[in-house]
Motif scaffolding. Structure first.
Motif, PDB file in Angstrom:
ATOM      1  N   UNK A   1       0.836  -1.152   0.036  1.00  0.00           N
ATOM      2  CA  UNK A   1      -0.238  -0.014  -0.013  1.00  0.00           C
ATOM      3  C   UNK A   1       0.807   1.300  -0.009  1.00  0.00           C
ATOM      4  N   UNK A   2       1.885   1.184   0.869  1.00  0.00           N
ATOM      5  CA  UNK A   2       2.936   2.362   0.738  1.00  0.00           C
ATOM      6  C   UNK A   2       3.716   2.340  -0.630  1.00  0.00           C
ATOM      7  N   UNK A   3       3.885   1.345  -1.381  1.00  0.00           N
ATOM      8  CA  UNK A   3       4.528   1.472  -2.549  1.00  0.00           C
ATOM      9  C   UNK A   3       3.539   2.223  -3.664  1.00  0.00           C
ATOM     10  N   UNK A   4       2.293   1.812  -3.414  1.00  0.00           N
ATOM     11  CA  UNK A   4       1.293   2.448  -4.405  1.00  0.00           C
ATOM     12  C   UNK A   4       1.379   3.889  -3.919  1.00  0.00           C
ATOM     13  N   UNK A   5       1.130   4.056  -2.536  1.00  0.00           N
ATOM     14  CA  UNK A   5       1.157   5.397  -2.158  1.00  0.00           C
ATOM     15  C   UNK A   5       2.314   6.505  -2.653  1.00  0.00           C
ATOM     16  N   UNK A   6       3.415   5.938  -2.810  1.00  0.00           N
ATOM     17  CA  UNK A   6       4.548   6.567  -3.207  1.00  0.00           C
ATOM     18  C   UNK A   6       4.301   7.186  -4.688  1.00  0.00           C
ATOM     19  N   UNK A   7       3.623   6.310  -5.571  1.00  0.00           N
ATOM     20  CA  UNK A   7       3.352   6.766  -6.797  1.00  0.00           C
ATOM     21  C   UNK A   7       2.383   8.296  -6.866  1.00  0.00           C
ATOM     22  N   UNK A   8       1.777   8.392  -5.666  1.00  0.00           N
ATOM     23  CA  UNK A   8       0.990   9.751  -5.665  1.00  0.00           C
ATOM     24  C   UNK A   8       2.119  10.662  -5.802  1.00  0.00           C
ATOM     25  N   UNK A   9       3.198  10.484  -5.162  1.00  0.00           N
ATOM     26  CA  UNK A   9       4.370  11.237  -4.993  1.00  0.00           C
ATOM     27  C   UNK A   9       4.884  11.668  -6.695  1.00  0.00           C
ATOM     28  N   UNK A  10       5.175  10.439  -7.156  1.00  0.00           N
ATOM     29  CA  UNK A  10       5.665  10.253  -8.573  1.00  0.00           C
ATOM     30  C   UNK A  10       4.768  11.160  -9.375  1.00  0.00           C
ATOM     31  N   UNK A  11       3.509  10.819  -9.564  1.00  0.00           N
ATOM     32  CA  UNK A  11       2.701  11.441 -10.343  1.00  0.00           C
ATOM     33  C   UNK A  11       2.334  12.877 -10.242  1.00  0.00           C
ATOM     34  N   UNK A  12       2.411  13.281  -8.736  1.00  0.00           N
ATOM     35  CA  UNK A  12       2.119  14.716  -8.541  1.00  0.00           C
ATOM     36  C   UNK A  12       3.360  15.498  -8.757  1.00  0.00           C
ATOM     37  N   UNK A  13       4.329  15.056  -8.384  1.00  0.00           N
ATOM     38  CA  UNK A  13       5.609  15.884  -8.667  1.00  0.00           C
ATOM     39  C   UNK A  13       5.627  16.055 -10.202  1.00  0.00           C
ATOM     40  N   UNK A  14       5.624  15.134 -11.204  1.00  0.00           N
ATOM     41  CA  UNK A  14       5.808  15.140 -12.440  1.00  0.00           C
ATOM     42  C   UNK A  14       4.694  16.276 -13.007  1.00  0.00           C
ATOM     43  N   UNK A  15       3.491  16.192 -12.511  1.00  0.00           N
ATOM     44  CA  UNK A  15       2.576  17.185 -12.893  1.00  0.00           C
ATOM     45  C   UNK A  15       2.624  18.731 -12.530  1.00  0.00           C
ATOM     46  N   UNK A  16       3.725  18.567 -11.221  1.00  0.00           N
ATOM     47  CA  UNK A  16       3.711  19.864 -10.843  1.00  0.00           C
ATOM     48  C   UNK A  16       4.651  20.745 -11.496  1.00  0.00           C
ATOM     49  N   UNK A  17       5.910  19.983 -11.766  1.00  0.00           N
ATOM     50  CA  UNK A  17       6.819  20.568 -12.713  1.00  0.00           C
ATOM     51  C   UNK A  17       6.501  20.982 -14.111  1.00  0.00           C
ATOM     52  N   UNK A  18       5.436  20.230 -14.586  1.00  0.00           N
ATOM     53  CA  UNK A  18       4.769  20.513 -15.800  1.00  0.00           C
ATOM     54  C   UNK A  18       3.803  21.943 -15.877  1.00  0.00           C
ATOM     55  N   UNK A  19       3.429  21.889 -14.819  1.00  0.00           N
ATOM     56  CA  UNK A  19       2.060  22.923 -14.794  1.00  0.00           C
ATOM     57  C   UNK A  19       2.686  24.339 -14.045  1.00  0.00           C
ATOM     58  N   UNK A  20       3.688  24.320 -13.137  1.00  0.00           N
ATOM     59  CA  UNK A  20       3.944  25.525 -12.825  1.00  0.00           C
ATOM     60  C   UNK A  20       5.226  26.122 -13.359  1.00  0.00           C
ATOM     61  N   UNK A  21       4.939  27.192 -14.066  1.00  0.00           N
ATOM     62  CA  UNK A  21       5.912  27.573 -15.260  1.00  0.00           C
ATOM     63  C   UNK A  21       6.980  28.075 -14.480  1.00  0.00           C
ATOM     64  N   UNK A  22       6.920  28.567 -13.226  1.00  0.00           N
ATOM     65  CA  UNK A  22       8.213  28.989 -12.538  1.00  0.00           C
ATOM     66  C   UNK A  22       9.205  27.973 -12.583  1.00  0.00           C
ATOM     67  N   UNK A  23       8.997  26.776 -12.161  1.00  0.00           N
ATOM     68  CA  UNK A  23      10.104  25.910 -12.350  1.00  0.00           C
ATOM     69  C   UNK A  23      10.977  25.743 -13.476  1.00  0.00           C
ATOM     70  N   UNK A  24      10.082  26.091 -14.936  1.00  0.00           N
ATOM     71  CA  UNK A  24      11.144  26.132 -15.871  1.00  0.00           C
ATOM     72  C   UNK A  24      11.347  27.455 -16.491  1.00  0.00           C
ATOM     73  N   UNK A  25      11.307  28.353 -15.485  1.00  0.00           N
ATOM     74  CA  UNK A  25      11.549  29.754 -16.107  1.00  0.00           C
ATOM     75  C   UNK A  25      10.789  30.326 -17.108  1.00  0.00           C
ATOM     76  N   UNK A  26       9.376  29.976 -17.104  1.00  0.00           N
ATOM     77  CA  UNK A  26       8.494  30.422 -18.055  1.00  0.00           C
ATOM     78  C   UNK A  26       8.959  30.222 -19.597  1.00  0.00           C
ATOM     79  N   UNK A  27       9.726  29.202 -19.809  1.00  0.00           N
ATOM     80  CA  UNK A  27      10.179  28.810 -21.328  1.00  0.00           C
ATOM     81  C   UNK A  27       8.819  28.237 -21.764  1.00  0.00           C
ATOM     82  N   UNK A  28       8.711  28.448 -23.227  1.00  0.00           N
ATOM     83  CA  UNK A  28       7.682  28.299 -24.042  1.00  0.00           C
ATOM     84  C   UNK A  28       7.381  26.743 -24.144  1.00  0.00           C
ATOM     85  N   UNK A  29       8.448  25.795 -24.253  1.00  0.00           N
ATOM     86  CA  UNK A  29       8.346  24.553 -24.162  1.00  0.00           C
ATOM     87  C   UNK A  29       8.135  23.927 -22.834  1.00  0.00           C
TER      88      UNK A  29
END
Lengths: 358, 328, 427
Positions: free
Chosen positions: A132-160
């Protein structure tokens, strides 16, 4: 007859407590360090650095991190990709916001930031166990990837949405960016690996490591004898996060040069590092190296054999590669479920008696 | 009725349907985990492989055509016949039974008694292996899967709700069919496990391997049976998902959608898979509808896991899972 | 372990020594992995064109063209490994076929002196040759595509998009987010309201997104997808009865394999293209004669004339033309990567050249210069006929709105230059 403790007397407590008490082990360690630091940088070329050595070094650090969490402390985590992404993006932001600070410090700071994030995502482990913990850490995996995709501050507002590592130097030699020499990047990563391995080995040999192993073996009993489970588990997440963050920062800045969260740090990464520690051997620092070497070298070797030597079409080779990797993993698990580290331990045991059979 | 509430109702119904599709995939996991304690990561790839086999048989593809052509220099691709859907499904089930037998004999027989994480890694290895074999056998192009299931908006519901709410709900015909089939499947599985001899034996094995052995239940046979049933469930899931998008590699990624369902419902409970699926389906769709636009959308992937995580914090073994009893 | 490695490295180095007499064109293809269905026809087209040149003409300028194919499975790390393993073979040009891999290779290839041609994908601002010396994305990029798409809808709406609702349905990644700045600028200029809906990888399940579209009822939908996302989107669009002629995909979402699974429901779906479609060109007769019938085709031979196959042929044609021009400009048959780069920077493609190669009207006419590595930015619109199962162009190659796009390109490339300390060239 050369791998003996007989005749090897220790005369101080320091000597008695050292990591490699047997002389042969110690000398072997020095030789490996000498070859790694002294000989390989002169022989290395771009292709071998990029195809094998750099990934091996970087994944070894990640494997050490995950081994501490899963192998020593027993908390199965599938969020390694996401945490490597944290290290990479932290390193990127630090590089662009403080361009004058040496990249060496940025990588360490990225490790520190990842440790904090990893601890936060480790909080569910206080309540949830096992798969159950293993699958719970997947939440961390998917959330972090989504976060870095969504919040443009992380990639300095680059177009891509991709992050690029600008050129940085250590002692005047470039280690990130396009103009690096193979030996420079190799040495840079090797220094981090050596320091990480020494820290990890000593942590796991000491009281902290024993606490982690107690939690892994039977956490209720551990709590009864006075091991604080919250401190132990969260410290495992923190230390693991530190190493995985360093590995992620190096992966992005030195090896890839440019990264995108979903592409480079997806769930495949998490599985890959988990494979490495299981095939290498859970709960063993050597196992982290062995597993990383095995899984980095295997696809390259298969590709060389299949395409270059046999001349088969690339897609058949890629499919056969998958088949062989899958089959090898299964065969390995059947033959030696405790990993390469177990084979190594058994070999050492036999060597201690050699040439006598028992 | 305010517009947002009507929209929310539509999203809710669609969420239920989506949840059923997730639950279909999760069922396979539950079956295997219940009977043998193995968390079968390869379930997604089994769905892909069974769907590819189905399409390959239906179209009369030559298995391993590409490899044969490379080795022997021939140029064969199709046998030239086509097989009707029903017969093809039966043949595919036969293939999945053979697969279950092979997996049991060559892999899990040798791994009896190992730790769960080792078994899990073995299934990941199996997933890679099966994916490579599937691609070699049937090639990686997208194949259209058509077993006669209807697709498209359900006119009756559209008109009916339009008359009531002034806005026609969109319910896909395929989803309705999927729900019916899932209901039948679950009903069948429950009847099978409760009222048939083999089903009772399966439950005995799930309870305690040693005790089941001592009363004469053949562990091997039960495990082959469980993997076959899981293979059949994978085939059904593969047909449903494959009809929507064509049969291709991404089909194996539906396993990732099923994991939160398992977390929520518990790894060992069949009704838990269904209830978990419904909750996840509704939860993620409603979240995307209500909060999604504020945070930029595409929240479904991770919200399902976060939702399951929240439930787990309160019930660490899932809603219907077996309580984990630890002895010191 | 490490010692064994270095000896292997030494022997490999010594074995790979001798200079190649052929013109080397590496093909970073993906015939496996999640995007295999899209990668296979492109790789086939690319390979078949060079095979044709070798069989029919004896190569380019008499020197045989050597294609080295390396499987990347659309994976960035494998792409880098493929690059490293092939760059020393005398590679003249790299077409990474993946935006992720392109981003990786931009600094590496620039440092190694090998040009990259990211045709209709990759880093859009690479059009600015002043910053990106070794990266070319002619004939068109995503921002041009977005603009041409908007212009087409504008014409369809009778000349004005004032007050209309346009939705961009896109892949939630670098590739999908590329057109957003351009579309935002265009929405300010043309007066339509823009909404963006993201689809997460793999995009197997798009129920939420299409329910949202059904609720909001936008007038037009632009689609930036790749892989299974394409088939599912077209299927869902037909499920919710969205009028297909108002639904347009970018050129990576406009192939036969994207629309065939949806059957008749996909009729009328549009897609932007930067080359022509169909097999009605003299080149395909030659390919059939010299390549397919001779048994040297890279694939099964059934993809000729499909959109992605044609794209592969077009990419190979552009590379071959640049190589030919390099041979002529330098007076030698054995060209280097540096000569190839210079030739690409001076490339002119006109109707005469295309017709001479057997591809009349296959693509737009364009010119590359030191400042402009992206050509003319012209694209056309194609439409799918589900009954005939063919794509056909319904417009000519039209230019994009450069007044909007140029400043965006300058801004993005300047940011890259500042971040990496690149001085402007071409002055």
């Amino acid at each position: 007859m050369f791998y003996r403790e007989a005749g090897d007397f220790k005369t101080s407590y320091t000597d008695d407590n050292q990591t490699f008490p047997i002389k042969f082990d110690r000398y072997r360690y020095y030789v490996v360090l000498a070859v790694a630091f002294g000989i390989i940088p002169f022989l290395i070329n771009d292709y071998w650095a990029n195809a094998f050595l750099l990934p091996f070094l970087i994944y070894s650090i990640a494997a050490i991190g995950l081994n501490i969490l899963t192998g020593y402390c027993g908390q199965v985590s599938l969020g390694t990709g996401g945490f490597m992404a944290v290290g990479a993006y932290a390193c990127y932001k630090l590089m662009t916001v403080f361009p004058d600070v040496n990249i060496f410090f940025h990588v360490i700071a990225a490790g520190g930031i990842t440790a904090i994030v990893c601890t936060a995502f480790g909080l569910p482990s206080l309540r949830i166990k096992g798969f159950y913990l293993a699958v719970a850490t997947l939440a961390a995996q998917f959330f972090l990837v989504w976060l870095f995709n969504k919040v443009s501050w992380f990639y300095n507002y680059s177009a891509s949405g991709q992050i690029n590592a600008p050129e940085r130097t250590v002692f005047g030699v470039p280690v990130t960016g396009a103009n690096t020499e193979a030996w420079a990047t190799y040495l840079f990563c090797l220094v981090f690996l050596a320091i990480s391995a020494i820290i990890a080995r000593n942590l796991t040999r000491g009281m902290q490591g024993r606490k982690w192993m107690a939690i892994r073996d039977m956490d209720i009993a551990a709590e009864i004898i006075g091991v604080n489970p919250m401190r132990a588990k969260l410290s495992a997440f923190a230390v693991s996060g530190f190493f995985i963050g360093i590995s992620g920062a190096l992966f992005f800045a030195v090896y890839l040069g440019a990264a995108e969260a979903g592409d480079s740090f997806g769930i495949q990464k998490s599985f890959l590092v988990l494979f490495m520690i299981i095939i290498g051997g859970l709960g063993s620092i050597f196992g982290s190296f062995a597993g990383a070497a095995f899984l980095v070298l295997l696809p390259v070797a298969l590709k060389l054999v299949g395409v270059d030597f046999l001349g088969w079409p690339t897609d058949i080779v890629a499919h056969i590669q998958l088949i062989i990797v899958g089959a090898l993993i299964i065969i390995f698990l059947i033959a030696e479920p405790h990993g390469i580290a177990q084979l190594w331990r058994v070999a050492k045991e036999k060597l201690r008696l050699w040439p006598f059979p028992h | 009725m305010p517009e947002q509430i009507v929209f929310a109702m539509e999203v809710f119904l669609n969420g239920l349907m989506a949840g059923v599709l997730y639950a279909l995939v999760a069922l396979g996991f539950v079956l295997i985990f219940k009977a043998s304690g193995i968390f079968n990561y390869a379930q997604g790839v089994m769905a892909l492989f069974s769907a590819m086999t189905l399409v390959g048989i239906m179209k009369g593809q030559v298995p391993f055509a590409h490899v044969i052509n490379v080795i022997f220099g021939t140029d064969v691709h199709y046998f030239g016949w086509t097989v009707p859907a029903l017969l093809a499904i039966i043949l595919t089930v036969v293939v999945m039974v053979l697969f279950a037998w092979a997996v049991q004999k060559y892999i899990f027989r040798h791994l009896v008694g190992q730790e769960p994480i080792i078994l899990f890694m073995a299934t990941i290895g199996l997933a890679y292996f099966l994916e490579g074999v599937g691609d070699l056998m049937w090639n990686s192009e997208i194949k259209k899967l058509d077993v006669g299931l209807p697709q498209g908006i359900n006119e009756a519901i559209d008109n009916y709700t339009f008359n009531i709410f002034d806005y026609g709900f969109f319910i896909d015909n395929l989803d309705i069919v999927a729900t019916l089939i899932a209901a039948l499947l679950v009903g069948g599985l429950v009847i099978f496990s409760q009222y048939s001899k083999e089903g009772r034996a399966m439950r005995a094995v799930a309870d305690d391997h040693q005790a089941a052995l001592s009363v004469g239940v053949s562990l091997n046979f039960i495990w082959i049976m469980v993997w076959s049933v899981a293979g059949f469930v994978a085939l059904v899931a593969g047909i449903m998902w494959g009809t929507k998008s064509g049969v291709q590699f991404s089909l194996s990624l539906i396993a990732l959608k099923a994991l939160p369902v398992l977390m929520l419902g518990g790894f060992t409970s069949i009704p838990g898979a269904i209830v978990g699926g419904l909750i996840i389906g509704v939860g993620e769709k409603l979240f995307e509808f209500a909060i999604g636009p504020m945070v930029g959308g595409a929240t479904e992937n991770w919200f399902a896991y976060v939702l399951a995580l929240i439930f787990l914090v309160f019930r660490p073994q899932g809603l219907f899972g077996e309580k984990i009893i630890e002895r010191v | 372990m490490k010692i064994k490695l270095t000896t292997m490295a030494l022997t490999a180095l010594m074995a790979a020594g001798p200079a190649m007499a052929d013109l080397v064109f590496p093909s970073l293809s993906y015939r496996t992995g999640p995007f295999a269905a899209g990668g296979i026809p492109f790789a086939d087209g690319y390979a078949d064109y060079f095979t044709l040149l070798n069989e029919r003409d004896g190569g380019i300028g008499g020197v045989p063209a050597k294609l080295i194919e390396c499987e990347t499975a659309y994976n960035t790390e494998k792409g880098v490994e493929c690059y490293e393993s092939t760059k020393d073979e005398g590679a003249l040009i790299y077409q990474p076929l993946s935006t992720g891999i392109t981003y990786q290779l931009i600094p590496k290839a620039t440092a190694d002196g090998i040009p990259i041609h990211s045709m209709g994908y990759g880093r859009t601002s690479a059009k600015n040759g002043k910053v990106f010396s070794h990266v070319f994305n002619y004939p068109v990029n995503y921002w041009d595509g977005a603009s041409v798409g908007i212009n087409h809808f504008k014409k369809q709406a009778g000349g004005s998009l004032e007050g209309k609702k346009i939705t961009l349905l896109h892949f939630n990644g670098a590739y999908g987010k590329e057109p957003i700045p351009t579309l935002e600028a265009l929405s300010a200029k043309e007066g339509f309201s823009l909404n963006t809906i993201a689809i997460d990888y793999p995009g197997q399940e798009q129920k939420s997104q299409w329910l949202q579209i059904r609720r909001e009822r936008p007038d037009y939908v632009l689609f930036w997808g790749w892989g299974v996302m394409n088939q599912v989107a077209v299927q869902e669009a037909s499920n919710i009865r969205f009028p297909m002629e108002n639904f347009m995909g970018i050129w990576w979402s406009g192939a036969e394999l994207d629309v065939l699974p949806a059957g008749d429901g996909a009729n009328g779906y549009k897609a932007l293209q930067f080359h022509n479609v169909g097999s009605d060109f003299p080149i395909f007769d030659d390919i059939k004669q010299y390549v397919t019938d001779a048994g040297k085709a890279a694939g099964a031979g059934d993809q000729i004339g499909t959109v992605l196959y044609n794209r592969g042929v077009y990419a190979a044609f552009l590379a071959a033309e640049a190589a030919k021009a390099a041979q002529a400009a330098n007076g030698t048959k054995e060209i280097t990567a540096a000569m190839m780069r210079d030739s690409m920077e001076a490339l002119t493609i006109d109707e005469a050249k295309m017709a001479a190669a057997g591809l009349p009207g296959f693509g737009p006419e364009f010119q590359v210069s030191c400042e402009n590595h992206g050509g003319g930015g012209m694209a056309a619109v194609a439409q799918w006929d589900a009954a005939a199962k063919t794509w056909s162009l319904i417009s000519d190659f039209e230019a994009s709105d450069s007044g909007i796009i140029e400043p965006l390109i300058m801004a993005d490339s300047k940011a890259f230059a500042d971040e990496n300390g690149i001085a402007e060239r071409c002055n």
